[in-house]
Structure formats: structure tokens, C-alpha cells
Design an enzyme around this catalytic site. Structure first.
Site, PDB file in Angstrom:
ATOM      1  N   GLU A 177      -0.969   1.875  -5.119  1.00 38.69           N
ATOM      2  CA  GLU A 177      -0.761   3.326  -4.899  1.00 38.69           C
ATOM      3  C   GLU A 177      -1.858   4.148  -5.558  1.00 38.69           C
ATOM      4  OE1 GLU A 177      -0.312   4.417  -8.294  1.00 38.69           O
ATOM      5  OE2 GLU A 177       1.115   5.886  -7.488  1.00 38.69           O
ATOM      6  N   TRP A 178      -2.984   3.464  -5.855  1.00 37.00           N
ATOM      7  CA  TRP A 178      -4.253   4.111  -6.215  1.00 37.00           C
ATOM      8  C   TRP A 178      -4.194   4.906  -7.518  1.00 37.00           C
ATOM      9  CZ3 TRP A 178      -2.644   6.632  -1.210  1.00 37.00           C
ATOM     10  CH2 TRP A 178      -2.652   5.715  -0.169  1.00 37.00           C
ATOM     11  N   GLY A 179      -3.179   4.642  -8.341  1.00 34.22           N
ATOM     12  CA  GLY A 179      -3.088   5.365  -9.605  1.00 34.22           C
ATOM     13  C   GLY A 179      -2.522   6.768  -9.464  1.00 34.22           C
TER      14      GLY A 179
ATOM     15  N   ASP B 260       0.828  -1.219   0.000  1.00 32.19           N
ATOM     16  CA  ASP B 260       0.000   0.000   0.000  1.00 32.19           C
ATOM     17  C   ASP B 260       0.862   1.270   0.000  1.00 32.19           C
ATOM     18  OD1 ASP B 260      -2.424   1.357   0.030  1.00 32.19           O
ATOM     19  OD2 ASP B 260      -3.244   0.212   1.697  1.00 32.19           O
TER      20      ASP B 260
ATOM     21  N   ASP C 198     -10.196   3.584  -3.580  1.00 30.13           N
ATOM     22  CA  ASP C 198     -10.806   2.313  -3.160  1.00 30.13           C
ATOM     23  C   ASP C 198     -12.223   2.130  -3.701  1.00 30.13           C
ATOM     24  OD1 ASP C 198      -8.487   2.124  -1.751  1.00 30.13           O
ATOM     25  OD2 ASP C 198      -9.447   1.855   0.204  1.00 30.13           O
TER      26      ASP C 198
HETATM   27  C1  GLA Z   1      -6.006   1.308   1.429  1.00 30.83           C
HETATM   28  C2  GLA Z   1      -6.136   0.309   0.282  1.00 30.83           C
HETATM   29  C3  GLA Z   1      -7.250  -0.663   0.595  1.00 30.83           C
HETATM   30  C4  GLA Z   1      -6.950  -1.397   1.886  1.00 30.83           C
HETATM   31  C5  GLA Z   1      -6.735  -0.396   3.018  1.00 30.83           C
HETATM   32  C6  GLA Z   1      -6.209  -1.058   4.282  1.00 30.83           C
HETATM   33  O1  GLA Z   1      -7.132   2.116   1.544  1.00 30.83           O
HETATM   34  O2  GLA Z   1      -6.383   0.976  -0.929  1.00 30.83           O
HETATM   35  O3  GLA Z   1      -7.434  -1.586  -0.460  1.00 30.83           O
HETATM   36  O4  GLA Z   1      -5.810  -2.199   1.705  1.00 30.83           O
HETATM   37  O5  GLA Z   1      -5.775   0.609   2.649  1.00 30.83           O
HETATM   38  O6  GLA Z   1      -5.963  -0.158   5.310  1.00 30.83           O
END
Ligand code: GLA
Length: 396
Positions: A190-192, A157, A212
Site C-alpha cells: 500500500e506504498w506507505g 496491492d 514504486d
Molecule cells: C503497483 C505496485 C507495483 C506493481 C503494479 C502492478 O504500482 O506498487 O509494484 O505491482 O501495481 O500493476
């Protein structure tokens, strides 16, 4: 940040680099031999959040074997955040002794004995998103520990990373995993934020492309997104995915209660068209039959796992209607006709927009209805109920 070419580089050298760039694929796959098709498994986060324990993981693995989910192709059992509580005096990561009294090695052994693979979560920052110890500064130590425990998959993450570059941070863990010697699927989360599709092909096996997922059709709150909002952000990323390196639009919400069965079918279908990692996020131990039927549908899974390894793309969007297409081996195409509106719509797809010469007669199969519909010239039209999808396989 890419460094600029040195201003005094010779012209000949630049020509060579130019030729190399022109002939190389844009993204070079991480060469660990894993995920030649998108990974399939289960992850604890979407349903259980921090409420993880060895009992949950063991009973989930048991259920995946007994309910046919393993046989459908789901392989990895992944504990997300909150399994870890601290580091010991030598810096080794410590699992929560109350929730994991037998330790992680014993749990990995249990999962392996079921014929499944075992995954863990950590974070490139000092702390995970739930505030547990991250791997920053402990990458080698953690990678060696994971190898000793028998970890097969690491979701990594991006919370609390300070000013570190994503490319460097994820590269550090990739190298640590490689050095530790056990093949591990490396899942970049890393969410893009830093467009990982541009640089992560030789760093990770998959990379998240957005914030997410949330268990809803199109809601948006902070960094949580309904699945159709995530879908819209995948359009244009298709050229970056392929065997060993996948775009990850996040884990499935199918079966978590926030949407109807119809909507879950649509969500699952589009994830298959996207060649997305199929990481279930629901309670494997209590699955209504209609949810199990979605997650284990062999024909849809075959679309996701097709040997060509091509991510699908949107061929058309007009109003509430989306047409998505994924090329399959044998010159076939999987097609999703998605109705985002609140009433029935007739959705047309032409053979030409699927890349076939128009006048052909092509066979059409309805993948959910399990029905060969016959041969059609030029295209096909379906009536699609609200929030539903018609999934077709079109073949010469
Ligand atoms: C981030 C990630 C999620 C999950 C949470 C856990 O938000 O994007 O998919 O792993 O952390 O804390």
C-alpha cells in the site's frame, strides 16, 4: 484509526493497559512462522510488466536453478499483475487462458518441482492497478483458490480501494489466508500511504514503505522513485522491522539497464543494509556475469539475511556522503560508505558512531573486494568513487 479509550474506563484499567503498552514491543510479528529473515525471490513486474506467461515463469524458474540464483538463496518466483483476466459465473478468479494455458496449479507444481516456491499478486481493491479483477469481496474465495493452487506468497496491492481502511482491508485478507490453511507470505503493497509500519506487523510479513521503484539513481516521476530517494525514506523506520515483519523498500532494479554496474552495486548494498526483501526484478534468463555477481554475492546476502534480523540505519549524512550501519551477530557491523556525488570522495567512519568504544582496534573487511584490510584504531577512511559504495564488515 485507533478508537479512543472509552471516557468512562476505570483508572485501574487504564493503568493496566498503559503497563501492557509500555512492556509490549511496538509491532507484534504476524505469527505464520514465515520470513524469519527477509524473503528472497524474483518478481515479474519491474522487467516484464503485464507481459507475463507460463513460458516466462517456467523459463525463469529453470534459469534460477541453472545460474546459481536459487543456490544463493532466492526462493520465491512471483507473478505480479496481469495473470488474471476475469471471474467465472461463480466468482472464481480466472487466469488468462492464452498466456497460462496449463493453468496456475500446473505452473505452481512446475515451480515447486524445481525446489522453488510460487507467488501470485492480487489487490485489495475492486481492480488491480493494471485494471484486472481485484479481490475486494472475494477474499475468502481467492484465498481458498490460492491454497488449492499451491501459492506460497501473495503480494497484495492497493489500487481502487475506495474509502476502505487499509488496516481493515489487509486484515481481511490476512484472516482469509489463515483460514485457507496454507502458510503464505503476505506482502502488503500500500506504498506507505497509511504508515503500515505502525500497524502491519501482525498483518503482513512485509509492507511497502514508498511508491514504486524506478530503474534510475534519483529520478522522480508521479509515484516512481529512483532508489536513492527510496533509501532516504527508510531512515527512521528501522525499529519497525524484524523477523517475520519487514519494511519493503520495493523490488530490486539490479540488471534492468537504467543504471551502471557501479550504481547497481550501490543499490544492492544498501538494500542488504536495510534488511530489505531481496526480490530480483530483472531477466533471470539473460544475465550478464557482472549482474549475476551482484545479485548472488554471498557476503552481501549474509548481511541482509543476518540472524539478528535488524534493519540498518543511517549514522551520518553530510553533503554527498552517507554512512549506513547494520548490526550483525557476533557484535560485528556491516557499514556502507556511499558517495552520491560526481567525483571521488574520502568518507570517514568512526567506531564510536557505530556504537563501539572509540579506542578499540577492530578488524575491517572490504566485502566487495573480498579483502581483509587489517585492524584499525578508532575508525576507518576510504576513498569512494562517484555513485559507488564501499561495503565493510567491522568486527571485534
Ligand atoms: C503497483 C505496485 C507495483 C506493481 C503494479 C502492478 O504500482 O506498487 O509494484 O505491482 O501495481 O500493476
Amino acid at each position: 484509526m485507533k478508537k479512543p479509550l472509552h471516557q468512562f474506563a476505570s483508572f485501574g484499567w487504564m493503568v493496566c493497559v498503559g503497563m501492557l503498552l509500555a512492556t509490549s514491543p511496538r509491532v507484534v510479528a504476524l505469527d505464520n512462522g514465515l520470513t524469519l529473515t527477509p524473503p528472497m525471490g524474483w518478481n515479474s513486474w519491474n522487467k516484464f510488466g503485464c507481459d507475463v506467461s507460463e513460458d516466462l515463469i517456467k523459463s525463469t524458474a529453470d534459469a534460477m536453478v541453472s545460474n546459481g540464483v536459487k543456490d544463493a538463496g532466492y526462493q520465491y518466483v512471483i507473478i505480479d499483475d496481469c495473470w488474471q483476466v476475469s471471474r467465472d459465473s461463480t466468482g472464481n478468479i480466472v487466469a488468462d487462458p492464452k498466456r497460462f494455458p496449463s493453468g496456475i496449479k500446473a505452473l505452481a507444481d512446475y515451480v515447486h518441482a524445481k525446489g522453488l516456491k510460487f507467488g501470485l499478486y492480487s489487490c485489495a481493491g475492486t481492480n488491480t492497478c493494471a485494471g484486472r479483477p481485484g479481490s475486494r469481496g472475494h477474499e475468502s474465495q481467492d484465498a481458498l483458490q490460492y491454497a488449492a493452487w499451491g501459492v506460497d506468497y501473495l503480494k497484495y496491492d492497493w489500487c481502487n480501494h475506495g474509502d476502505e481502511s487499509a488496516e481493515v482491508a489487509y486484515g481481511t485478507m490476512r484472516d482469509a489466508l489463515k483460514h485457507a490453511g496454507r502458510p503464505v507470505v503476505f506482502s502488503i503493497c500500500e506504498w506507505g500511504n497509511n504508515k503500515p509500519w505502525l500497524w502491519a506487523g501482525n498483518v503482513g510479513n512485509l509492507w511497502r514503505t514508498t511508491g514504486d521503484i524506478h530503474d534510475c539513481w534519483d529520478c522522480k516521476e508521479h509515484y516512481w522513485l529512483g532508489w536513492t530517494r527510496i533509501l532516504d525514506q527508510q531512515d527512521g523506520l528501522e525499529s519497525f522491522a524484524g523477523p517475520g515483519h519487514w519494511n519493503d523498500p520495493d523490488m530490486l532494479e539490479v540488471g534492468n539497464g537504467g543504471m551502471s554496474t557501479t550504481e547497481y552495486k550501490s543499490h544492492f548494498t544498501l538494500w542488504c543494509i536495510l534488511a530489505a526483501p531481496l526480490i530480483a526484478g530483472n531477466d533471470m534468463r539473460n544475465m550478464p556475469p557482472e549482474i549475476k555477481d551482484i545479485l548472488t554475492d554471498g557476503e552481501l546476502i549474509a548481511v541482509d539475511q543476518d540472524s539478528l534480523g535488524l534493519q540498518g540505519r543511517r549514522v551520518r549524512k553530510n553533503g554527498n556522503q552517507d554512512v549506513w550501519m547494520k548490526r550483525l551477530h557476533g557484535d560485528s557491523r556491516a557499514v556502507a560508505l556511499l558517495n552520491r556525488g560526481s567525483s571521488d570522495e574520502r568518507i570517514i567512519v568512526s567506531w564510536e558512531e557505530l556504537g563501539y568504544p572509540g579506542p578499540l582496534y577492530l578488524s575491517v573487511r572490504d566485502l566487495w573486494a573480498k579483502n581483509n584490510l587489517g585492524k584499525f584504531a578508532g575508525g576507518f577512511t576510504a576513498s569512494v568513487p562517484s555513485h559507488s559504495v564501499v561495503a565493510l564488515k567491522v568486527s571485534p
